[in-house]
Design a protein around this motif. Structure first.
Motif, PDB file in Angstrom:
ATOM      1  N   MET A  69       0.856  -1.166   0.000  1.00 33.75           N
ATOM      2  CA  MET A  69       0.000   0.000   0.000  1.00 33.75           C
ATOM      3  C   MET A  69       0.901   1.227   0.000  1.00 33.75           C
ATOM      4  SD  MET A  69      -3.086   0.734   2.638  1.00 33.75           S
ATOM      5  CE  MET A  69      -3.421  -1.001   2.580  1.00 33.75           C
TER       6      MET A  69
ATOM      7  N   SER B 125      -5.374   3.847  -2.016  1.00 31.99           N
ATOM      8  CA  SER B 125      -5.421   2.415  -1.707  1.00 31.99           C
ATOM      9  C   SER B 125      -5.627   2.196  -0.201  1.00 31.99           C
ATOM     10  CB  SER B 125      -4.171   1.696  -2.206  1.00 31.99           C
ATOM     11  OG  SER B 125      -3.016   2.200  -1.609  1.00 31.99           O
TER      12      SER B 125
ATOM     13  N   SER C 185      -8.832   0.204   1.486  1.00 31.13           N
ATOM     14  CA  SER C 185      -8.681  -0.902   2.437  1.00 31.13           C
ATOM     15  C   SER C 185      -9.648  -0.782   3.615  1.00 31.13           C
ATOM     16  CB  SER C 185      -7.239  -0.986   2.949  1.00 31.13           C
ATOM     17  OG  SER C 185      -6.984  -0.006   3.949  1.00 31.13           O
TER      18      SER C 185
ATOM     19  N   LEU D 297     -12.364  -3.361   4.147  1.00 31.68           N
ATOM     20  CA  LEU D 297     -12.027  -4.672   4.710  1.00 31.68           C
ATOM     21  C   LEU D 297     -12.392  -4.729   6.188  1.00 31.68           C
ATOM     22  CD1 LEU D 297      -8.517  -5.036   3.039  1.00 31.68           C
ATOM     23  CD2 LEU D 297     -10.693  -6.005   2.258  1.00 31.68           C
TER      24      LEU D 297
ATOM     25  N   PRO E  59      -7.117  -4.337   9.041  1.00 32.69           N
ATOM     26  CA  PRO E  59      -6.057  -3.722   8.237  1.00 32.69           C
ATOM     27  C   PRO E  59      -5.043  -4.766   7.775  1.00 32.69           C
ATOM     28  CG  PRO E  59      -5.632  -3.333  10.560  1.00 32.69           C
ATOM     29  CD  PRO E  59      -6.977  -4.022  10.464  1.00 32.69           C
ATOM     30  N   ASP E  60      -4.305  -4.401   6.763  1.00 29.54           N
ATOM     31  CA  ASP E  60      -3.218  -5.247   6.269  1.00 29.54           C
ATOM     32  C   ASP E  60      -2.232  -5.484   7.418  1.00 29.54           C
ATOM     33  OD1 ASP E  60      -0.778  -6.163   5.124  1.00 29.54           O
ATOM     34  OD2 ASP E  60      -1.222  -5.143   3.246  1.00 29.54           O
ATOM     35  N   GLU E  61      -1.894  -6.738   7.646  1.00 27.59           N
ATOM     36  CA  GLU E  61      -0.966  -7.080   8.736  1.00 27.59           C
ATOM     37  C   GLU E  61       0.411  -6.449   8.550  1.00 27.59           C
ATOM     38  OE1 GLU E  61      -1.399  -8.627  11.686  1.00 27.59           O
ATOM     39  OE2 GLU E  61      -3.531  -8.544  11.199  1.00 27.59           O
ATOM     40  N   GLN E  62       0.765  -6.111   7.317  1.00 25.31           N
ATOM     41  CA  GLN E  62       2.077  -5.534   7.032  1.00 25.31           C
ATOM     42  C   GLN E  62       2.162  -4.055   7.412  1.00 25.31           C
ATOM     43  OE1 GLN E  62       4.570  -7.485   5.942  1.00 25.31           O
ATOM     44  NE2 GLN E  62       3.179  -9.212   5.963  1.00 25.31           N
ATOM     45  N   LEU E  63       1.036  -3.417   7.671  1.00 29.29           N
ATOM     46  CA  LEU E  63       1.059  -1.990   8.006  1.00 29.29           C
ATOM     47  C   LEU E  63       1.772  -1.762   9.331  1.00 29.29           C
ATOM     48  CD1 LEU E  63      -2.560  -0.671   7.256  1.00 29.29           C
ATOM     49  CD2 LEU E  63      -0.459  -0.129   6.015  1.00 29.29           C
TER      50      LEU E  63
ATOM     51  N   LYS F  82      -1.849   1.424  11.174  1.00 29.22           N
ATOM     52  CA  LYS F  82      -2.974   0.624  11.674  1.00 29.22           C
ATOM     53  C   LYS F  82      -3.843   1.479  12.593  1.00 29.22           C
ATOM     54  CE  LYS F  82      -0.999  -3.988  11.462  1.00 29.22           C
ATOM     55  NZ  LYS F  82      -0.491  -5.139  12.227  1.00 29.22           N
TER      56      LYS F  82
ATOM     57  N   TRP G  87      -5.950   3.606  10.515  1.00 23.64           N
ATOM     58  CA  TRP G  87      -6.956   2.772   9.866  1.00 23.64           C
ATOM     59  C   TRP G  87      -8.129   2.537  10.813  1.00 23.64           C
ATOM     60  CZ3 TRP G  87      -9.536  -1.824  10.320  1.00 23.64           C
ATOM     61  CH2 TRP G  87     -10.077  -2.376   9.153  1.00 23.64           C
TER      62      TRP G  87
END
Length: 97
Positions: free
Chosen positions: A1, A6, A10, A13, A16-20, A25, A28
């Motif tokens: 991201m 983008s 998200s 969803l 949140p994306d675990e990679q953030l 986060k 988010w």
């Protein structure tokens, strides 16, 4: 991201994306209306960047004294812009770092 569009997409969803990073986060969860989780994610993080998000969250909460404390720790002053504009600037900044 890598851009705010983008990131905003998200928000549809459930999580949140675990990679953030924790700071993103936090933003988010804030956008999803979960202030407590957003706050919990940055509450114990060190550094001026975490303090900046912490300040924003307390500003959103309406606790200006507390937000000013955290803005000072972040070496910032409380901005005279909408909360939405501040959120957008935070997301843009942290996506770029």
């Amino acid at each position: 991201m890598n851009n705010s569009q983008s990131f905003k997409e998200s928000l549809a969803l459930d999580a949140p994306d675990e990679q953030l990073p924790f700071i993103l986060k936090s933003l988010w969860y804030d956008a999803k209306g979960d202030w407590k989780t957003a706050h919990d994610l940055v509450d114990q993080l060190p550094g001026s960047e975490a303090a900046w998000v912490h300040a924003y969250l307390h500003r959103k909460e309406g606790d200006n004294w507390n937000s000013d404390y955290w803005y000072a720790k972040a070496k910032k002053t409380r901005p005279n812009i909408s909360l939405e504009a501040e959120w957008e600037s935070l997301v843009t900044y942290f996506l770029a770092t």
